[in-house]
Write a protein that holds these residues in place. Structure first.
Motif, PDB file in Angstrom:
ATOM      1  N   SER A 187       0.814  -1.219   0.000  1.00  0.00           N
ATOM      2  CA  SER A 187       0.000   0.000   0.000  1.00  0.00           C
ATOM      3  C   SER A 187       0.848   1.270   0.000  1.00  0.00           C
ATOM      4  CB  SER A 187      -0.926   0.010   1.217  1.00  0.00           C
ATOM      5  OG  SER A 187      -1.854  -1.051   1.158  1.00  0.00           O
ATOM      6  N   THR A 188       2.167   1.142   0.044  1.00  0.00           N
ATOM      7  CA  THR A 188       3.126   2.249   0.060  1.00  0.00           C
ATOM      8  C   THR A 188       3.019   3.054   1.357  1.00  0.00           C
ATOM      9  OG1 THR A 188       3.077   2.390  -2.349  1.00  0.00           O
ATOM     10  CG2 THR A 188       4.077   4.220  -1.175  1.00  0.00           C
ATOM     11  N   GLY A 198      -0.090   6.788  -1.794  1.00  0.00           N
ATOM     12  CA  GLY A 198       1.303   6.968  -1.428  1.00  0.00           C
ATOM     13  C   GLY A 198       1.795   8.349  -1.790  1.00  0.00           C
ATOM     14  N   TYR A 199       2.917   8.717  -1.204  1.00  0.00           N
ATOM     15  CA  TYR A 199       3.513  10.029  -1.467  1.00  0.00           C
ATOM     16  C   TYR A 199       5.023   9.914  -1.315  1.00  0.00           C
ATOM     17  CZ  TYR A 199       4.791  14.950  -0.963  1.00  0.00           C
ATOM     18  OH  TYR A 199       5.375  16.170  -1.125  1.00  0.00           O
ATOM     19  N   ARG A 256       2.370  11.872  -5.926  1.00  0.00           N
ATOM     20  CA  ARG A 256       1.239  11.278  -5.209  1.00  0.00           C
ATOM     21  C   ARG A 256       0.751  10.078  -5.999  1.00  0.00           C
ATOM     22  NH1 ARG A 256       1.545  16.539  -4.683  1.00  0.00           N
ATOM     23  NH2 ARG A 256       1.125  17.551  -2.681  1.00  0.00           N
ATOM     24  N   ALA A 257       0.480   8.996  -5.293  1.00  0.00           N
ATOM     25  CA  ALA A 257       0.116   7.741  -5.960  1.00  0.00           C
ATOM     26  C   ALA A 257      -1.278   7.296  -5.534  1.00  0.00           C
ATOM     27  CB  ALA A 257       1.129   6.655  -5.633  1.00  0.00           C
ATOM     28  N   TYR A 258      -2.071   6.878  -6.509  1.00  0.00           N
ATOM     29  CA  TYR A 258      -3.395   6.311  -6.265  1.00  0.00           C
ATOM     30  C   TYR A 258      -3.419   4.966  -6.991  1.00  0.00           C
ATOM     31  CZ  TYR A 258      -4.038  11.275  -5.347  1.00  0.00           C
ATOM     32  OH  TYR A 258      -3.885  12.567  -4.887  1.00  0.00           O
ATOM     33  N   ALA A 259      -3.345   3.872  -6.239  1.00  0.00           N
ATOM     34  CA  ALA A 259      -3.075   2.583  -6.861  1.00  0.00           C
ATOM     35  C   ALA A 259      -4.004   1.491  -6.353  1.00  0.00           C
ATOM     36  CB  ALA A 259      -1.620   2.175  -6.626  1.00  0.00           C
ATOM     37  N   VAL A 260      -4.040   0.395  -7.120  1.00  0.00           N
ATOM     38  CA  VAL A 260      -4.824  -0.792  -6.786  1.00  0.00           C
ATOM     39  C   VAL A 260      -3.865  -1.981  -6.713  1.00  0.00           C
ATOM     40  CG1 VAL A 260      -6.648  -2.361  -7.508  1.00  0.00           C
ATOM     41  CG2 VAL A 260      -6.887   0.101  -7.900  1.00  0.00           C
ATOM     42  N   PRO A 261      -3.551  -2.480  -5.509  1.00  0.00           N
ATOM     43  CA  PRO A 261      -2.731  -3.689  -5.399  1.00  0.00           C
ATOM     44  C   PRO A 261      -3.604  -4.940  -5.582  1.00  0.00           C
ATOM     45  CG  PRO A 261      -3.187  -2.821  -3.215  1.00  0.00           C
ATOM     46  CD  PRO A 261      -3.828  -1.872  -4.190  1.00  0.00           C
ATOM     47  N   VAL A 262      -3.100  -5.909  -6.330  1.00  0.00           N
ATOM     48  CA  VAL A 262      -3.797  -7.184  -6.544  1.00  0.00           C
ATOM     49  C   VAL A 262      -2.796  -8.292  -6.240  1.00  0.00           C
ATOM     50  CG1 VAL A 262      -5.031  -8.659  -8.170  1.00  0.00           C
ATOM     51  CG2 VAL A 262      -5.232  -6.159  -8.338  1.00  0.00           C
ATOM     52  N   GLU A 263      -3.168  -9.236  -5.363  1.00  0.00           N
ATOM     53  CA  GLU A 263      -2.219 -10.241  -4.880  1.00  0.00           C
ATOM     54  C   GLU A 263      -2.874 -11.609  -4.767  1.00  0.00           C
ATOM     55  OE1 GLU A 263      -0.519 -11.509  -0.559  1.00  0.00           O
ATOM     56  OE2 GLU A 263      -0.435  -9.375  -1.017  1.00  0.00           O
ATOM     57  N   ILE A 264      -2.112 -12.636  -5.084  1.00  0.00           N
ATOM     58  CA  ILE A 264      -2.460 -14.021  -4.773  1.00  0.00           C
ATOM     59  C   ILE A 264      -1.616 -14.433  -3.572  1.00  0.00           C
ATOM     60  CG2 ILE A 264      -2.507 -16.412  -5.579  1.00  0.00           C
ATOM     61  CD1 ILE A 264      -4.453 -14.614  -7.032  1.00  0.00           C
ATOM     62  N   ASN A 265      -2.266 -14.984  -2.530  1.00  0.00           N
ATOM     63  CA  ASN A 265      -1.503 -15.335  -1.338  1.00  0.00           C
ATOM     64  C   ASN A 265      -1.807 -16.753  -0.864  1.00  0.00           C
ATOM     65  OD1 ASN A 265      -3.971 -15.053   0.217  1.00  0.00           O
ATOM     66  ND2 ASN A 265      -3.614 -12.843   0.191  1.00  0.00           N
ATOM     67  N   TYR A 266      -0.995 -17.215   0.051  1.00  0.00           N
ATOM     68  CA  TYR A 266      -1.050 -18.589   0.564  1.00  0.00           C
ATOM     69  C   TYR A 266      -0.832 -18.536   2.067  1.00  0.00           C
ATOM     70  CZ  TYR A 266      -0.453 -23.676   0.246  1.00  0.00           C
ATOM     71  OH  TYR A 266      -0.617 -25.034   0.357  1.00  0.00           O
ATOM     72  N   LEU A 267      -1.667 -19.227   2.837  1.00  0.00           N
ATOM     73  CA  LEU A 267      -1.575 -19.234   4.294  1.00  0.00           C
ATOM     74  C   LEU A 267      -1.091 -20.576   4.807  1.00  0.00           C
ATOM     75  CD1 LEU A 267      -4.894 -17.406   5.303  1.00  0.00           C
ATOM     76  CD2 LEU A 267      -2.630 -16.419   4.897  1.00  0.00           C
ATOM     77  N   MET A 305       2.302 -12.918  -3.788  1.00  0.00           N
ATOM     78  CA  MET A 305       2.935 -12.129  -4.843  1.00  0.00           C
ATOM     79  C   MET A 305       1.846 -11.439  -5.644  1.00  0.00           C
ATOM     80  SD  MET A 305       5.751 -13.161  -7.752  1.00  0.00           S
ATOM     81  CE  MET A 305       7.075 -13.084  -6.537  1.00  0.00           C
ATOM     82  N   GLY A 306       2.120 -10.191  -6.031  1.00  0.00           N
ATOM     83  CA  GLY A 306       1.110  -9.449  -6.764  1.00  0.00           C
ATOM     84  C   GLY A 306       1.710  -8.274  -7.504  1.00  0.00           C
ATOM     85  N   VAL A 307       0.819  -7.409  -7.995  1.00  0.00           N
ATOM     86  CA  VAL A 307       1.235  -6.218  -8.728  1.00  0.00           C
ATOM     87  C   VAL A 307       0.364  -5.052  -8.299  1.00  0.00           C
ATOM     88  CG1 VAL A 307      -0.278  -6.790 -10.682  1.00  0.00           C
ATOM     89  CG2 VAL A 307       1.667  -5.255 -11.025  1.00  0.00           C
ATOM     90  N   SER A 308       0.958  -3.896  -8.189  1.00  0.00           N
ATOM     91  CA  SER A 308       0.228  -2.675  -7.867  1.00  0.00           C
ATOM     92  C   SER A 308       0.170  -1.813  -9.120  1.00  0.00           C
ATOM     93  CB  SER A 308       0.923  -1.909  -6.739  1.00  0.00           C
ATOM     94  OG  SER A 308       0.243  -0.698  -6.472  1.00  0.00           O
ATOM     95  N   LEU A 309      -1.045  -1.455  -9.531  1.00  0.00           N
ATOM     96  CA  LEU A 309      -1.271  -0.650 -10.735  1.00  0.00           C
ATOM     97  C   LEU A 309      -1.915   0.660 -10.321  1.00  0.00           C
ATOM     98  CD1 LEU A 309      -2.886  -3.498 -12.865  1.00  0.00           C
ATOM     99  CD2 LEU A 309      -0.472  -2.857 -12.815  1.00  0.00           C
ATOM    100  N   GLY A 310      -1.396   1.778 -10.819  1.00  0.00           N
ATOM    101  CA  GLY A 310      -1.973   3.035 -10.363  1.00  0.00           C
ATOM    102  C   GLY A 310      -1.680   4.221 -11.253  1.00  0.00           C
ATOM    103  N   ILE A 311      -2.275   5.339 -10.847  1.00  0.00           N
ATOM    104  CA  ILE A 311      -2.025   6.632 -11.468  1.00  0.00           C
ATOM    105  C   ILE A 311      -1.126   7.430 -10.535  1.00  0.00           C
ATOM    106  CG2 ILE A 311      -3.048   8.795 -12.271  1.00  0.00           C
ATOM    107  CD1 ILE A 311      -3.596   6.410 -14.082  1.00  0.00           C
ATOM    108  N   TYR A 312      -0.052   7.967 -11.087  1.00  0.00           N
ATOM    109  CA  TYR A 312       0.930   8.694 -10.310  1.00  0.00           C
ATOM    110  C   TYR A 312       0.948  10.151 -10.770  1.00  0.00           C
ATOM    111  CZ  TYR A 312       2.436   4.253  -8.472  1.00  0.00           C
ATOM    112  OH  TYR A 312       2.461   3.046  -7.817  1.00  0.00           O
ATOM    113  N   ASN A 313       0.643  11.037  -9.827  1.00  0.00           N
ATOM    114  CA  ASN A 313       0.601  12.472 -10.099  1.00  0.00           C
ATOM    115  C   ASN A 313       1.934  13.085  -9.673  1.00  0.00           C
ATOM    116  OD1 ASN A 313      -0.567  15.339  -8.502  1.00  0.00           O
ATOM    117  ND2 ASN A 313      -0.663  15.095 -10.707  1.00  0.00           N
TER     118      ASN A 313
END
Length: 216
Positions: free
Chosen positions: A40-41, A66-67, A81-92, A104-112
């Motif tokens: 989430s930064t 994030g900032y 400034r970051a506005y992002a959507v993290p998407v992750e596959i996890n294992y417990l 493991m995942g990827v964060s996709l966002g718009i960065y101002n």
């Protein structure tokens, strides 16, 4: 970058094999939590769910903000400034209440991003003498190498802003505790990297996180 991926996979593989003998409760298969740091930064709200009852495998997504005042975060920008959507596959791995969490995942966002740009305009010597001592004016003098004549310039600085798409790939190695009343606590580290392209966001190699939420 490839070395980072292989090293992370090498760490996760033996833990995944060990998990085959572990159990996951059918209760409280979903959770909502506030995360500080990590994927989430700075801060983010996330939803997490198992794929099915008793499944070790799950996923999470959310919204994060994030900032950064570092030009390394988004190349060339003084603050971002970051506005992002993290998407992750996890294992417990673990029992009903305490788990080792791997993902493991990827964060996709718009960065101002904000940056400054200075434009220089040539002025005469008389104007230069009048304004050179002013604290709010940027003026400079240069001697022309070929003619030996002094040339004077006044700079005007403009503030610019741009919105660009950015991403980073992240891992997740942490501890998750879910109490009987549904209170959930998470803490760990989130390795991050990108593929070296123009949209890759720079983050520390290991980014710690802590989160608090509710499982249901």
């Amino acid at each position: 970058m490839k070395k980072n991926i292989f090293a992370l996979m090498a760490c996760l593989l033996p833990l995944t094999l060990w998990a085959q003998n572990q159990t996951v409760s059918a209760e409280r298969q979903q959770s909502i939590y506030l995360e500080l740091g990590g994927a989430s930064t700075i801060v983010g709200i996330n939803y997490d769910s198992r794929f099915s009852e008793f499944s070790h495998w799950g996923w999470r997504t959310g919204l994060s903000w994030g900032y950064s005042e570092s030009s390394d975060f988004l190349d060339g920008d003084e603050n971002t400034r970051a506005y992002a959507v993290p998407v992750e596959i996890n294992y417990l791995l673990g029992n009903q209440h305490s788990h080792l969490e791997l993902g493991m995942g990827v964060s996709l966002g718009i960065y101002n991003g904000h940056y400054q740009e200075t434009e220089w305009q040539q002025i005469d010597a008389q104007t230069y003498e009048k304004i050179k001592d002013s604290p709010d004016v940027d003026v400079r003098g240069f001697e022309n190498v070929s003619t030996g004549v002094m040339q004077y310039y006044q700079g005007t600085t403009y503030q610019h802003s741009r919105n660009v798409f950015g991403y980073y790939v992240f891992g997740n190695i942490g501890y998750r505790h879910t109490a009987k009343n549904g209170f959930q606590f998470r803490v760990g580290v989130s390795p991050s990297f990108n593929f070296g392209d123009s949209h890759g966001v720079q983050k520390p190699v290991l980014y710690p996180y802590i989160s608090f939420g509710k499982a249901f």
